[in-house]
Design a protein around this motif. Structure first.
Motif, PDB file in Angstrom:
ATOM      1  N   TYR A   1       0.804  -1.211   0.000  1.00 52.73           N
ATOM      2  CA  TYR A   1       0.000   0.000   0.000  1.00 52.73           C
ATOM      3  C   TYR A   1       0.841   1.266   0.000  1.00 52.73           C
ATOM      4  CZ  TYR A   1      -3.108  -3.696   1.448  1.00 52.73           C
ATOM      5  OH  TYR A   1      -3.785  -4.882   1.512  1.00 52.73           O
ATOM      6  N   ASP A   2       2.175   1.114  -0.075  1.00 52.41           N
ATOM      7  CA  ASP A   2       3.057   2.290  -0.046  1.00 52.41           C
ATOM      8  C   ASP A   2       2.723   3.182   1.140  1.00 52.41           C
ATOM      9  OD1 ASP A   2       3.561   2.889  -3.621  1.00 52.41           O
ATOM     10  OD2 ASP A   2       4.489   1.527  -2.178  1.00 52.41           O
ATOM     11  N   ALA A   3       2.489   2.551   2.289  1.00 48.50           N
ATOM     12  CA  ALA A   3       2.106   3.330   3.466  1.00 48.50           C
ATOM     13  C   ALA A   3       3.305   3.849   4.234  1.00 48.50           C
ATOM     14  CB  ALA A   3       1.250   2.463   4.391  1.00 48.50           C
ATOM     15  N   ARG A   4       4.468   3.291   3.990  1.00 57.00           N
ATOM     16  CA  ARG A   4       5.633   3.665   4.774  1.00 57.00           C
ATOM     17  C   ARG A   4       6.559   4.570   3.978  1.00 57.00           C
ATOM     18  NH1 ARG A   4       7.752  -0.166   8.694  1.00 57.00           N
ATOM     19  NH2 ARG A   4       6.033  -1.379   9.571  1.00 57.00           N
ATOM     20  N   TYR A   5       7.390   5.322   4.723  1.00 56.85           N
ATOM     21  CA  TYR A   5       8.347   6.195   4.044  1.00 56.85           C
ATOM     22  C   TYR A   5       9.513   6.430   4.983  1.00 56.85           C
ATOM     23  CZ  TYR A   5       6.053   9.579   7.070  1.00 56.85           C
ATOM     24  OH  TYR A   5       5.529  10.216   8.164  1.00 56.85           O
ATOM     25  N   PHE A   6      10.617   6.956   4.436  1.00 59.92           N
ATOM     26  CA  PHE A   6      11.751   7.297   5.273  1.00 59.92           C
ATOM     27  C   PHE A   6      11.542   8.681   5.837  1.00 59.92           C
ATOM     28  CE2 PHE A   6      14.488   3.834   4.952  1.00 59.92           C
ATOM     29  CZ  PHE A   6      14.611   3.408   3.654  1.00 59.92           C
ATOM     30  N   HIS A   7      11.493   8.802   7.141  1.00 57.55           N
ATOM     31  CA  HIS A   7      11.469  10.098   7.803  1.00 57.55           C
ATOM     32  C   HIS A   7      12.806  10.785   7.517  1.00 57.55           C
ATOM     33  CE1 HIS A   7      11.509  12.966  11.168  1.00 57.55           C
ATOM     34  NE2 HIS A   7      10.206  12.812  11.207  1.00 57.55           N
ATOM     35  N   PRO A   8      12.831  12.117   7.354  1.00 58.73           N
ATOM     36  CA  PRO A   8      14.121  12.770   7.065  1.00 58.73           C
ATOM     37  C   PRO A   8      15.210  12.445   8.080  1.00 58.73           C
ATOM     38  CG  PRO A   8      12.357  14.386   7.348  1.00 58.73           C
ATOM     39  CD  PRO A   8      11.716  13.058   7.285  1.00 58.73           C
ATOM     40  N   ASP A   9      14.843  12.072   9.309  1.00 57.87           N
ATOM     41  CA  ASP A   9      15.871  11.701  10.291  1.00 57.87           C
ATOM     42  C   ASP A   9      16.463  10.325  10.028  1.00 57.87           C
ATOM     43  OD1 ASP A   9      14.384  13.301  13.234  1.00 57.87           O
ATOM     44  OD2 ASP A   9      15.585  14.063  11.570  1.00 57.87           O
ATOM     45  N   GLY A  10      15.898   9.565   9.088  1.00 61.52           N
ATOM     46  CA  GLY A  10      16.523   8.302   8.692  1.00 61.52           C
ATOM     47  C   GLY A  10      15.709   7.057   8.981  1.00 61.52           C
ATOM     48  N   TYR A  11      14.875   7.086  10.006  1.00 66.69           N
ATOM     49  CA  TYR A  11      14.128   5.873  10.338  1.00 66.69           C
ATOM     50  C   TYR A  11      12.833   5.837   9.532  1.00 66.69           C
ATOM     51  CZ  TYR A  11      11.802   9.263  13.336  1.00 66.69           C
ATOM     52  OH  TYR A  11      11.163  10.367  13.807  1.00 66.69           O
ATOM     53  N   VAL A  12      12.162   4.694   9.583  1.00 64.41           N
ATOM     54  CA  VAL A  12      10.944   4.516   8.801  1.00 64.41           C
ATOM     55  C   VAL A  12       9.742   4.976   9.625  1.00 64.41           C
ATOM     56  CG1 VAL A  12       9.403   2.770   7.823  1.00 64.41           C
ATOM     57  CG2 VAL A  12      11.837   2.685   7.357  1.00 64.41           C
ATOM     58  N   ASP A  13       8.836   5.662   8.971  1.00 65.18           N
ATOM     59  CA  ASP A  13       7.695   6.230   9.671  1.00 65.18           C
ATOM     60  C   ASP A  13       6.407   5.876   8.940  1.00 65.18           C
ATOM     61  OD1 ASP A  13       6.764   9.557  10.805  1.00 65.18           O
ATOM     62  OD2 ASP A  13       6.683   7.603  11.778  1.00 65.18           O
ATOM     63  N   LYS A  14       5.293   5.925   9.653  1.00 66.50           N
ATOM     64  CA  LYS A  14       3.991   5.662   9.024  1.00 66.50           C
ATOM     65  C   LYS A  14       2.877   5.945  10.006  1.00 66.50           C
ATOM     66  CE  LYS A  14       3.381   1.032  10.464  1.00 66.50           C
ATOM     67  NZ  LYS A  14       2.050   1.346  10.965  1.00 66.50           N
ATOM     68  N   CYS A  15       1.666   5.776   9.569  1.00 65.64           N
ATOM     69  CA  CYS A  15       0.520   5.973  10.450  1.00 65.64           C
ATOM     70  C   CYS A  15       0.603   5.032  11.650  1.00 65.64           C
ATOM     71  CB  CYS A  15      -0.771   5.689   9.669  1.00 65.64           C
ATOM     72  SG  CYS A  15      -2.219   5.393  10.701  1.00 65.64           S
ATOM     73  N   THR A  16       0.305   5.568  12.839  1.00 64.78           N
ATOM     74  CA  THR A  16       0.375   4.751  14.056  1.00 64.78           C
ATOM     75  C   THR A  16      -0.995   4.560  14.685  1.00 64.78           C
ATOM     76  OG1 THR A  16       0.711   6.746  15.366  1.00 64.78           O
ATOM     77  CG2 THR A  16       2.680   5.597  14.578  1.00 64.78           C
ATOM     78  N   PHE A  17      -2.065   4.855  13.920  1.00 61.75           N
ATOM     79  CA  PHE A  17      -3.410   4.856  14.509  1.00 61.75           C
ATOM     80  C   PHE A  17      -3.416   5.723  15.772  1.00 61.75           C
ATOM     81  CE2 PHE A  17      -5.758   2.797  11.596  1.00 61.75           C
ATOM     82  CZ  PHE A  17      -6.228   1.502  11.792  1.00 61.75           C
ATOM     83  N   CYS A  18      -2.578   6.779  15.764  1.00 65.93           N
ATOM     84  CA  CYS A  18      -2.489   7.679  16.909  1.00 65.93           C
ATOM     85  C   CYS A  18      -2.538   6.926  18.229  1.00 65.93           C
ATOM     86  CB  CYS A  18      -3.615   8.705  16.864  1.00 65.93           C
ATOM     87  SG  CYS A  18      -3.336  10.030  15.669  1.00 65.93           S
ATOM     88  N   ASP A  19      -1.667   5.943  18.391  1.00 63.56           N
ATOM     89  CA  ASP A  19      -1.746   5.098  19.576  1.00 63.56           C
ATOM     90  C   ASP A  19      -1.585   5.898  20.859  1.00 63.56           C
ATOM     91  OD1 ASP A  19       1.502   3.994  20.354  1.00 63.56           O
ATOM     92  OD2 ASP A  19       1.021   5.407  18.758  1.00 63.56           O
ATOM     93  N   HIS A  20      -0.928   7.055  20.773  1.00 59.76           N
ATOM     94  CA  HIS A  20      -0.782   7.874  21.975  1.00 59.76           C
ATOM     95  C   HIS A  20      -2.119   8.461  22.398  1.00 59.76           C
ATOM     96  CE1 HIS A  20      -0.461  10.633  18.571  1.00 59.76           C
ATOM     97  NE2 HIS A  20      -0.847  11.598  19.367  1.00 59.76           N
ATOM     98  N   ARG A  21      -3.018   8.669  21.446  1.00 64.06           N
ATOM     99  CA  ARG A  21      -4.344   9.165  21.768  1.00 64.06           C
ATOM    100  C   ARG A  21      -5.255   8.020  22.167  1.00 64.06           C
ATOM    101  NH1 ARG A  21      -6.018  14.267  19.076  1.00 64.06           N
ATOM    102  NH2 ARG A  21      -8.092  13.341  18.947  1.00 64.06           N
TER     103      ARG A  21
END
Lengths: 754, 329, 177
Positions: C101-121
């Motif tokens: 689904y091409d849901a992931r991407y490289f965050h400019p800081d280098g690690y991989v980032d994506k939707c987290t279902f706002c788990d903190h919320r």
């Protein structure tokens, strides 16, 4: 199968203690951990505000993060405009605050008036105000205070309006009237004796049939409106969309009538014909509340669906079917007049036809149709009586546009032209929060008028095109950094909202109320702003209305109980503010003024060969030019594209995303190229683009040169004879695949070298 | 019926409009990994078959290239990482579901072993290069260093005695390494071009073929050259068979696989694949080696270079084309 | 406890509020998006049909990304939410290759980032930022294991589809048609 933990144990020695680092990180200080630390809303500081990105003014809260910086904006649940949910522009409003291209300090023009290049000098606020006061006094002395005009759209305009009235002029205009919703106001006033105002009191929440004409809800993002339409979609409400383009709402409608542009009047007249002749109208309602049914009946005798088909390209069966749908749902049926109704010059008559349709369906004042909104009056802070101006905009405008309800921006602009030899001259402009060049069509006239002014002040947050022409530019801080006058909106129940700052003004920008007060003091009008701080003024007003500033700072929005009824009772006596006291299907007022008492069909111009009608509209993530530089919103959409039908693209040999230049019927070229979007969603005789792009202002780093500006290409203006609205849809463009500006430059160079 | 799909609000670097997160580093690493696996494999295999002295280059000499090639590959890999400061996390855990984890650990194990094997043959290598003053000097220095560090010396001496055990370990690791370069890609079922189980054996065969080409080129003995050119011919045939099978499989699968195959059958990768990989890397060298077998004298470097070039192009094409193929839109 | 999302394509107008709300909530850098809008038109004028979707990571049941991660940085937490631990991520990109689904991407800081279902919320009982902001209320988030949750009820009452079911990932974001 070894588990992870076992393996670490075994290999601890071999990995040289590397494995120990992983569990160790769990107690590591924050700066080592890269996990996002999002906002704990219960502990975060928040400030109530209402949005300024568009004119819907949804109320919400601005949240600050741990560092005390603005983090995000969330809707206020008590606000009927937003119901706790902001639209993408509101959510992206933080970008307005963080945009570093914004105006930073007062500027004064030092070079000649050419509107180009950095000919501005930075000055202090005192210098700016002294200069403005001196010039305003000069104009008052030489021409009279009436020669100052205020053209505004921003919320702080209310303070400048107060200043101008105190100074002695009533020549005040909001472009949103003559460039946008003016015709529908005039059309409804002529029919019902009352305009619609904003937000529209359409009871979409309870409607059973919604008819949209040239109204692209979902691409226009008027928050509460979109929310109610979304609910209607969920309820399975019949939606009829009339649009030459397959808009977002067209894709969700039961009926999409792909009408030939400029022929909407024919469709409306045919609907009226069907509803009258097939006896679908609400007999009781029409009998009791309307005047002129017989005249209307004979007027629409020949406007049959078959006749309409020859004009609109819409199947007569569809015209009948949709008329029956409306009648079936009536009185819970709404024929929506739209907002931006300045199309072809007969716009007041077109909205009159819509008003008449609503009356025939009996939906005005009924549940599911139109409710009676209520608004709480905001008291004015005590001030001396305003001076009586010798003449006002009515003396300029009402001679020609007899039903103009407020000041007409294009008339005030024209009154500034050198060709205006009458005594009603405008020599000075105060422009607050409106980019006149892209708002008012036919830029040539606006530029000529500006060149003839004695003095022009522009108050804005961003260096929009209009600022390039100013004598003095005053940088206003964004809505997130200031107080403003109380928002009191008409709705199912009266409600008010507070705007208060969440941050200190960035750079050297200041709030509008402060500017107005400072200028007033220098004009010896200080008693009109007899408060020291704006908190004092707001608190006084709130206390008059039954609350206080302190309470409003906590809740943001306050609702009041409605005094009058929302709907008409069955058979209830009701007096409409018209000549007859009834809903006028035949308008005596318009007749008396020399206009057609009932809407007629006028054939409008169609494009020549190789030309396409220029249709423009909105995108839900932008508010025209106001957001074209917003970092958050340009991230969603950075430029506009030209929608071209695949058949047309084939004829011209265009490829997807190819850049082309546009030239209109008067030979005007677009400054920048625009990329082509080849789509089946647009008719073969039209092209479509989103308004507000193609900025020529280099200071706007994210907006400069992105896409094309439709405003440049709107040079043919169809003035509405009834209220002076500027119809903009009779402009046609052709395509140029090679850069015309390069060719012109090369030709000039060749000539220079020959 | 025309379909038009637009993704708005999104233009993420390296992800849009088509996925392109892996560039030259990954194909280079896969290629070098294949060569290293082949070198280690052939040396171990022929040693176990007792032909160590007969096929000197393959068993004793060529394996010293393996660690060099592995280091370059690992460097390329490190350069590809976007969060390189944390690369050591690879070695804090082993995840059996992740081919990348397999690869990291296999490389980690093969690395030291591929250094030890040639060190056990240090004397033979010195004899091989006694005429090369410069290289002999380096080898002499190396011998002195080893003799100085007692534990290293005894380790190498132990392995020299137990070379048979080392050879078996090497063979297994080499096969894993060779196959892993293909399985790494085939495990990504989101990329239809890669998601085929043939890719593992195909990459192994291609890797063995490139390794054989290196040995063939390096060898000083005509007999060894002939044996390896025959091995190569066989490997090329198997590779050809796998490639045909690959495309047959794609064309018999779902829409996304057919679209993936069409990249090579008329699409943008048609020329580079059929000319660069198949003609240059398979057909031409096969023809040349066959001619050699029939007695024509062909300088051995030509087919060797062709195979090496073809193998490299193959990896590049597969990695780039694979990222373009996708399930959606 | 199994979190999932229902996305009503009938109501979605493609306004991209979900995109910008996610950015301001989760400090997503500009130029990157954890969710996005897809608009799909079929037909020839005037016989047209259009579907608008708001897409993001599907927090699949059969996650190809977690399976392929060599360090365990990609992992599944309670409720089936798929997350990435930045300091365990080496930035190899395997998970990005694995996602259909091409849901992931490289965050400019280098690690991989994506939707987290706002788990903190979600941990605080709130819903995700995109669901909270959507003006047309097209997005619904909740517990798929609870038959009385809004999501479960929607999936019972409406027709739905998932994206690329043939990829075998068992996505937990459902598109109501």
């Amino acid at each position: 199968m070894k588990t992870r933990r076992e393996f670490i144990k075994i290999s601890t020695v071999a990995a040289g203690g590397l494995a120990m680092v992983k569990p160790a990180l769990s107690w590591a200080p924050d700066f080592l951990k890269k996990d996002i630390k999002p906002l704990d809303e219960s502990k975060a500081q928040r400030f109530p505000t209402f949005c300024e990105v568009c004119f819907w003014k949804c109320a919400g809260f601005t949240y600050l993060n741990k560092e005390g910086n603005i983090q995000k904006i969330i809707g206020n649940e008590k606000d009927p405009h937003s119901n706790g949910r902001f639209c993408p522009r509101g959510t992206g409003g933080v970008g307005m605050y963080y945009d570093n291209d914004r105006l930073k300090t007062p500027l004064k023009r030092v070079a000649g008036k050419n509107g180009e290049g950095p000919s501005f000098k930075e000055i202090s606020w005192d210098e700016a105000f002294d200069d403005i006061a001196a010039n305003m006094k000069k104009i008052a002395k030489e021409h009279g205070p009436e020669s100052m005009a205020l053209l505004y759209h921003a919320s702080s305009g209310s303070y400048f309006k107060h200043l101008m009235k105190a100074y002695g002029t009533k020549n005040i205009a909001k472009p949103s009237y003559a460039q946008c919703l003016g015709p529908r106001e005039a059309g409804f006033v002529a029919t019902y004796g009352a305009g619609i105002s904003s937000p529209e009191p359409t009871d979409i929440k309870n409607t059973q049939c919604l008819v949209l004409i040239g109204n692209h809800v979902g691409e226009n993002m008027h928050n509460g409106y979109v929310q109610e339409v979304a609910d209607a979609i969920e309820r399975g409400v019949t939606i009829v969309t009339v649009d030459p383009r397959f808009s977002t709402i067209a894709s969700k409608s039961k009926y999409w009538l792909p009408i030939k542009p400029a022929t909407d009047m024919a469709l409306l007249l045919a609907w009226i014909h069907v509803i009258i002749y097939d006896e679908l109208y609400n007999k009781k309602y029409v009998e009791q509340y309307t005047f002129g049914l017989d005249e209307l009946k004979s007027h629409v005798k020949n406007f049959t669906p078959e006749w309409a088909y020859t004009k609109t390209d819409i199947d007569p069966k569809d015209i009948r079917d949709t008329a029956y749908e409306m009648a079936k749902a009536a009185p819970a049926a709404i024929v929506h007049p739209g907002r931006h109704t300045t199309w072809y010059g007969d716009d007041t008559q077109r909205t009159r036809a819509i008003a008449i349709l609503n009356a025939l369906l009996g939906s005005y004042g009924k549940k599911g149709g139109w409710y009676f909104p209520e608004k709480k009056k905001v008291p004015a802070f005590p001030h001396p009586e305003y001076p009586h101006p010798h003449w006002t905009w009515k003396d300029i405008t009402r001679k020609t546009y007899k039903s103009a309800g407020t000041g007409i921006s294009n008339d005030l602009i024209k009154a500034s032209l050198p060709s205006n030899k009458s005594e009603h001259k405008i020599k000075g402009w105060f422009v607050v929060g409106t980019n006149l060049l892209t708002t008012v069509p036919d830029q040539k006239i606006t530029k000529e008028a500006i060149a003839n002014l004695d003095f022009m002040v522009v108050v804005d947050t961003m260096p929009a095109e209009i600022t390039g022409y100013a004598d003095i530019i005053l940088p206003e801080c964004t809505y997130l950094e200031r107080y403003d006058d109380i928002r009191s909106s008409q709705h199912r129940f009266p409600n008010i909202a507070l705007r208060m700052p969440a941050a200190k003004p960035r750079f050297n920008s200041k709030p509008g109320w402060w500017m107005a007060k400072q200028i007033a003091e220098r004009l010896d009008l200080g008693e009109y702003f007899a408060y020291d701080t704006v908190e004092e003024e707001l608190d006084w007003k709130f206390k008059q209305m039954g609350t206080s500033l302190e309470e409003m700072q906590k809740v943001g929005v306050k609702q009041f109980t409605k005094e009058k009824e929302l709907y008409l009772e069955d058979g209830e006596e009701y007096y409409f503010n018209t000549d007859t006291g009834k809903i006028e299907l035949y308008s005596l007022d318009l007749e008396a003024k020399g206009y057609d008492p009932m809407p007629k069909y006028t054939e409008h111009r169609q494009p020549d060969q190789n030309f396409y009608r220029l249709i423009y509209g909105r995108a839900p993530m932008h508010t025209f030019g106001r957001t074209s530089n917003n970092p958050n919103l340009t991230d969603l959409m950075s430029e506009n594209k030209l929608w071209v039908n695949p058949k047309v693209a084939k004829i011209w040999g265009l490829a997807a995303d190819q850049e082309i230049w546009l030239q209109n019927q008067d030979g005007k070229l677009s400054s920048f190229p625009i990329k082509v979007r080849i789509t089946e969603r647009i008719r073969h005789d039209s092209v479509y683009m989103v308004h507000g792009f193609g900025s020529a202002k280099g200071e706007l780093s994210r907006a400069y040169g992105r896409g094309a500006s439709d405003s440049e290409l709107i040079t043919n203006v169809k003035y509405d004879p009834i209220m002076g609205g500027t119809g903009m849809r009779e402009n046609f463009v052709t395509f140029l695949t090679d850069n015309p500006h390069k060719e012109a430059k090369e030709a000039a160079r060749k000539e220079a070298n020959s | 019926m025309t379909e038009e799909i637009i993704t708005s609000g999104r233009d993420i670097p390296f992800i849009d409009p088509v996925l392109n997160i892996w560039h030259w580093q990954i194909p280079l690493y896969l290629y070098l990994g294949g060569i290293a696996a082949a070198l280690v494999f052939f040396s171990a295999y022929f040693y176990i078959r007792g032909r160590g002295n007969e096929l000197k280059t393959s068993v004793q000499i060529a394996p010293m290239l393996a660690p060099v090639v592995i280091v370059i590959g690992l460097l390329a890999l490190l350069l590809d990482l976007r969060h390189p400061a944390y690369f050591w996390q690879l070695y804090t855990t082993i995840r059996f579901n992740s081919p990348m984890s397999w690869g990291a650990w296999t490389l980690g194990l093969i690395m030291p072993l591929s250094i030890i094997w040639p060190l056990t043959y240090l004397k033979e290598i010195q004899k091989y290069y006694e005429k090369n003053k410069f290289f002999s000097g380096i080898l002499e220095w190396l011998e002195r260093m080893i003799n100085m560090i007692k534990p290293v010396k005894s380790l190498i001496e132990w392995f020299t005695v137990n070379r048979y055990f080392l050879a078996w370990v090497n063979i297994i690791l080499a096969v894993i390494l060779g196959v892993y370069t293909g399985i790494l890609l085939s495990a990504f079922n989101a990329r239809p071009l890669w998601n085929t189980s043939i890719l593992g054996p195909l990459f192994l065969t291609s890797g063995l073929s490139t390794g054989a080409a290196v040995i063939m080129w390096w060898s000083r003995s005509a007999k060894e050259r002939i044996i390896f050119s025959r091995i190569d011919l066989l490997l090329i045939a198997v590779e050809g068979f796998f490639i045909i099978h690959l495309f047959m499989g794609f064309l018999a699968s779902g829409a996304v696989q057919i679209e993936a195959a069409e990249l090579f059958l008329g699409g943008e990768f048609t020329a580079i694949f059929w000319i660069g990989v198949v003609v240059i890397g398979l057909i031409l060298p096969a023809m040349l080696e066959t001619m050699e077998l029939f007695g024509y004298h062909i300088p051995i470097s030509i087919p060797a270079i062709l195979i090496l070039v073809g193998g490299l192009i193959f990896r590049f094409v597969m990695v780039e084309a694979g990222q373009i193929t996708r399930y959606l839109y | 406890m199994r979190y999932g999302m229902a996305m009503d394509t009938r109501k979605c107008v493609g306004c991209s509020d979900c995109v910008v709300a996610c950015q301001t909530e989760n400090n997503v850098p500009l130029g990157y998006a954890r969710d996005w809008i897809v608009e799909s038109t079929v037909g020839t004028y005037p016989n047209l049909d259009m579907e608008i979707r708001s897409e993001r990571c599907n927090h699949c049941d059969n996650t190809p990304c977690v399976r392929t991660c060599p360090t365990g940085a990609s992992h599944v937490i309670e409720g089936g939410i798929v997350k990435v631990t930045p300091e365990e991520c080496i930035g190899c990109g395997a998970c990005i290759q694995a996602c259909p689904y091409d849901a992931r991407y490289f965050h400019p800081d280098g690690y991989v980032d994506k939707c987290t279902f706002c788990d903190h919320r979600v941990a605080k009982g709130q819903t995700t930022a995109c669901v909270a902001v959507c003006p047309t209320k097209s997005l619904t988030f909740g517990d798929l294991d609870d038959p009385n949750s809004d999501v479960s009820r929607l999936l019972r009452d409406r027709k739905w589809k998932v994206l690329a079911p043939e990829a075998g990932t068992k996505p937990q974001v459902f598109f109501l048609t």
